[in-house]
Design a protein around this motif. Structure first.
Motif, PDB file in Angstrom:
ATOM      1  N   THR A  53       0.754  -1.101  -0.130  1.00 54.80           N
ATOM      2  CA  THR A  53      -0.188  -0.005  -0.104  1.00 54.80           C
ATOM      3  C   THR A  53       0.902   1.253   0.123  1.00 54.80           C
ATOM      4  N   SER A  57       0.064   2.952  -3.166  1.00 53.64           N
ATOM      5  CA  SER A  57      -1.402   3.807  -2.825  1.00 53.64           C
ATOM      6  C   SER A  57      -2.291   3.117  -3.182  1.00 53.64           C
ATOM      7  N   ARG A  58      -2.507   1.785  -2.774  1.00 50.43           N
ATOM      8  CA  ARG A  58      -3.721   1.007  -3.316  1.00 50.43           C
ATOM      9  C   ARG A  58      -3.674   0.091  -2.107  1.00 50.43           C
ATOM     10  N   THR A  59      -4.829   0.127  -1.228  1.00 53.25           N
ATOM     11  CA  THR A  59      -5.214  -0.718  -0.064  1.00 53.25           C
ATOM     12  C   THR A  59      -5.767  -2.136  -0.618  1.00 53.25           C
ATOM     13  N   ARG A  60      -6.533  -2.012  -1.474  1.00 52.09           N
ATOM     14  CA  ARG A  60      -7.654  -3.210  -1.783  1.00 52.09           C
ATOM     15  C   ARG A  60      -8.610  -3.514  -0.603  1.00 52.09           C
ATOM     16  N   TYR A  93     -11.305  -7.313  -2.725  1.00 51.01           N
ATOM     17  CA  TYR A  93     -11.151  -6.412  -1.755  1.00 51.01           C
ATOM     18  C   TYR A  93     -11.539  -6.905  -0.289  1.00 51.01           C
ATOM     19  N   ASP A 117      -9.621   2.202  -0.375  1.00 50.39           N
ATOM     20  CA  ASP A 117      -9.602   2.828  -1.642  1.00 50.39           C
ATOM     21  C   ASP A 117     -10.779   3.456  -2.044  1.00 50.39           C
ATOM     22  N   ALA A 317     -13.189   4.073  -7.626  1.00 50.33           N
ATOM     23  CA  ALA A 317     -11.740   4.146  -7.193  1.00 50.33           C
ATOM     24  C   ALA A 317     -10.629   3.920  -8.585  1.00 50.33           C
ATOM     25  N   GLU A 318     -11.210   3.016  -9.270  1.00 50.13           N
ATOM     26  CA  GLU A 318     -10.276   3.107 -10.311  1.00 50.13           C
ATOM     27  C   GLU A 318     -10.527   4.040 -11.482  1.00 50.13           C
ATOM     28  N   ARG A 321      -7.902   6.545 -10.255  1.00 45.51           N
ATOM     29  CA  ARG A 321      -6.452   5.759 -10.678  1.00 45.51           C
ATOM     30  C   ARG A 321      -6.001   5.772 -11.942  1.00 45.51           C
TER      31      ARG A 321
END
Lengths: 367, 367
Positions: A53, A57-60, A93, A117, A317-318, A321
Motif C-alpha cells: 500500500t 497507494s492502493r489498499t484493496r 477487496y 480505496d 476508485a479505479e 487511478r
DNA sequence: CTGTTAGCGCCTTCAA
DNA sequence: TTGAAGGCGCTAACAG
C-alpha cells in the motif's frame, strides 16, 4: 516473516522478479516462475499489505461507513455488512467497518489516513452531509440509498417510492378504499432518511392515482405503544360492529426489520385477523427470513444492492487511478471531476411476492 | 496529500519532531507544539496508516473472521459485527470483516499479509480448525464461543449450558413434567457448533436434575416443515382431547434468530396458545428486539461479549508485542508461548428475563 | 526475459 | 528539547 528479498535470494533471482511473479505484469519464463514458486512455498512467504500500500497507494480495502444512530436498523445494517463483505471479496477487496456516532467522522478518518480505496455509505439521507465530505476529499464513494441529488455520487437502491405506489395501487385495484401505510419510525423521517421519505411519498402518489385513501402512520419500537397505535388506527373489532364500516381494510408496513412484532400484536390489539379481516403487505423484508416468507411482500434486494454498490465503489476508485486512458484531454482533469464523470446508478424495481396466503389481492371484508 | 516532511518544513522543525507531537513519547516545548499544530491544520495533514504500519508493524485493525456457512445466522452475525466494530473503535481499532467459505482461509490471509493485529473468531466449533491455524501462525486471536479446549485461546461466551439447564429446572419447578427443547438447526449440531451442543447438553442435564422429561428437537428454516414438526411434537389441540394428557406443556426455543416464525406458526400448526396452553421460553434472543421483548427469555449479551472479546484480542496482540517487561526470563520465550500465557475467559451467566406475560412460571395446563 | 535502484511516508535510534 | 539518518517491504521505472 520472510520478505521478498529472502524469496529472491533463495530462488536466485532479483526481488523485482518475485514481485512480477505476484503481480503478473511482465512475462516471466516458466523456469523462473517455478523457482520463485518453490521459494515462496518453502519460506511461507506472503506479501505485506502495508508495504504494498505504501508503495502503490492502493489498499484493496473498501470502507463501510455505518452511522450508529440510536434505535433499530441493526438487522438491516448487519445483513448489509455481511453481504458487502462477500461482494468485496468477490472483487478482491476486504471490507473495513467504520461505525461512528458522528456520521462523517469515521469516513473522514479512513479517507485521510488512506485505510481504504473507496467507501460505501449506508443510512443515506436526502441531503447527506457525507456527500460533501467525500467530494471535498475527492474520495471514491458509492451509496446504498438514493439521495436528493442523484448525480452527486453513484448509488444503488430499491425503488421505495414505486414499491409503495404499486402496492397501494394493487390493493386499490382489489377493492380496498381505505388503507394504512405504516412507515418507518418518526426519527427516520425527521433525520431525512431517503428510503423513509420516498416510501411515504410513493404511498401518497399511489393512493392519488388509484383514488383511494391512505393514512400514513409511523412504527414505534415499543410493543405496547405500537399496539396502542394500531388500536387507534383500526379500532377494536371486538368492541361490536360500531364504526366497522369506516375501518381501513389494508395495512402496508414499511419497516425493514420490525414488522415481526407489529404482526404479533396486531390481533391482540385489534382483534383483526390477517388476511380474513385485513389485507397486509410488507415492504422491505430481508431475504431468507422465514418469518416473512409467508407474507405478501416486496423484499429488500440486499445481495443485488451490495454487489452493485461495491462495483460502483470500485469503479470510482479505479476511475481516479486510471484517468480515462485513451480519451484525449483527460489527463489533467482534477480528481473531483474524474469522480463526477464516473457516477452510475442502479434503481431496482420492486418485485412483489405473493406470500403463502395470497392476501395481497384479497378483497376487502364485506361491509 | 501532505506528508510529515511538508508539515515539518512549514513549521520550521524536523520531521521527527512532528512525529513526536503525534505519538507523544518525548517532551516538546509548547512553542514547537503550537507551530506544528498550525502547520498540520493548514495543510490538512493526516498520517498514512500504511507507512505507520510498515514502520511499526502495527495496524490498529482487528479482523473479524466470519465463516459464511449456508443458512441462517445472518441476524446474529451481523449484529455482532456492528457491536464489535463499536467495541474496536472504543479501543482505537478498526474492524476488518473477512467472510469466507473456507473457514480458515480468510483468517490465514489476513494474518499472513499483516492486515490486522489480532482476530476475533465467530461461529466457533467445539474442535475448531482455526484454533490450530492461529497457533501455528502465532497470531493473536479471541473467540466468541467456548471451544472444547478452553485453554487454547481466550474466549467469551454466554453460558449456554447453564442457560438451558436453569430454564428447564425453572419450568420443572413450576410443575412441568414434559418439555420440548427446540435446539438450533441440525446443520449447526453436525457442524459441531459449540453453542448448539452446549445448549442441548444443558437442557438434558437440567431435566435429569429436575427429574422431568425433555425431548430435544431441531429448528427448521422452512416455515411449512417447521409447522409440521411442531404438529408432531405437540399434536393438534383442535383434534379433540385424545392424547392431551401426554402433550408436552412447555417449549424452550434456542434458536438465535428464527424464533419469530416458530411463534408465528405455533398456534396455526397446533392450536395451542401461549401462555394459556403452553409455557414458552426463548434462549439467545437479541437485545432491543421488540418482537422478543414480551417473551420470557435469556438474551444473548451481544454488547458485553463484543466488548470483552475485543479486549481479549487486543490484550493478546499486546502480549505478543511487549513480552512481559519486568518479568525475568520472559524476553526470549517464543511467540506461541507468549500468547498461551495470556489466555483469559469470560463466561457470562444466564440472566433470565420474565417477559410481559410471566409465562415462564405459568403452571402447566390442567390435565 | 531479467536485474538494479530509488523511493513510498513514517518511526526511532543516535547524536547534539 | 531538537535534528539527522536509516530502513520497514515493496513496486515500477530504467537499464540491460
Amino acid at each position: 516473516m520472510a520478505t521478498i528479498r529472502d524469496v529472491a535470494q533463495r530462488a536466485g533471482v532479483a526481488p523485482s522478479t518475485v514481485s512480477y511473479v505476484f503481480n503478473g505484469s511482465r512475462s516471466i519464463s516458466e523456469e523462473t516462475r517455478r523457482k520463485v514458486r518453490e521459494a515462496v512455498e518453502a519460506l511461507g512467504y506472503h506479501p505485506r499489505a502495508s508495504a504494498r500500500t505504501l508503495r502503490s497507494s492502493r489498499t484493496r480495502v473498501i470502507a463501510l461507513a455505518l452511522p450508529r444512530a440510536a434505535g433499530g436498523r441493526h438487522a438491516v445494517d448487519g445483513r448489509f455488512a455481511i453481504e458487502l463483505s462477500d461482494a468485496a471479496h468477490g472483487l478482491g477487496y476486504d471490507l473495513l467497518l467504520t461505525t461512528s456516532e458522528d456520521k462523517a467522522e469515521g469516513l473522514r478518518r479512513v479517507a485521510l489516513s488512506g485505510l481504504a480505496d473507496a467507501a460505501v455509505l449506508m443510512a443515506v439521507d436526502m441531503e447527506d452531509a457525507r456527500i460533501d465530505v467525500v467530494r471535498e476529499l475527492a474520495f471514491p464513494a458509492a451509496l446504498i440509498g438514493r439521495p436528493a441529488d442523484e448525480d452527486a455520487l453513484p448509488w444503488a437502491d430499491l425503488d421505495w417510492a414505486e414499491a409503495a405506489a404499486t402496492t397501494v395501487r394493487t390493493l386499490a385495484a382489489a377493492g380496498h378504499r381505505e388503507l394504512v401505510y405504516l412507515a418507518p419510525a418518526e426519527r427516520e423521517v425527521s433525520a431525512g432518511r431517503s428510503y423513509a421519505l420516498r416510501g411515504i411519498a410513493g404511498a401518497r402518489r399511489g393512493a392519488a392515482e388509484a383514488g383511494c385513501a391512505v393514512e400514513v402512520a409511523h412504527a414505534l419500537d415499543d410493543p405496547d405503544l405500537m399496539a396502542a397505535r394500531l388500536r387507534v388506527l383500526f379500532g377494536d373489532a371486538r368492541d361490536g360492529g360500531a364504526g366497522a364500516g369506516r375501518r381501513p381494510t389494508a395495512l402496508v408496513v414499511q419497516h425493514p426489520s420490525a414488522h415481526h412484532h407489529i404482526l404479533a400484536s396486531l390481533h391482540a390489539a385489534t382483534g383483526l385477523r390477517v388476511p380474513e379481516d385485513l389485507a397486509l403487505v410488507v415492504i422491505g423484508t430481508l431475504p431468507d427470513d422465514p418469518s416473512s416468507s409467508r407474507l405478501p411482500r416486496i423484499e429488500l434486494p440486499v445481495r443485488t444492492l451490495a454487489v452493485e454498490v461495491t462495483r460502483l465503489a470500485v469503479a470510482a476508485a479505479e476511475a481516479l487511478r486510471a484517468p480515462a486512458a485513451g480519451v484525449d484531454g483527460a489527463e489533467d482533469r482534477p480528481a473531483a471531476r474524474l469522480l463526477a464523470d464516473s457516477v452510475g446508478h442502479l434503481l431496482v424495481p420492486p418485485a412483489p411476492l405473493p406470500g403463502a396466503t395470497g392476501s395481497l389481492t384479497a378483497r376487502p371484508p364485506a361491509v
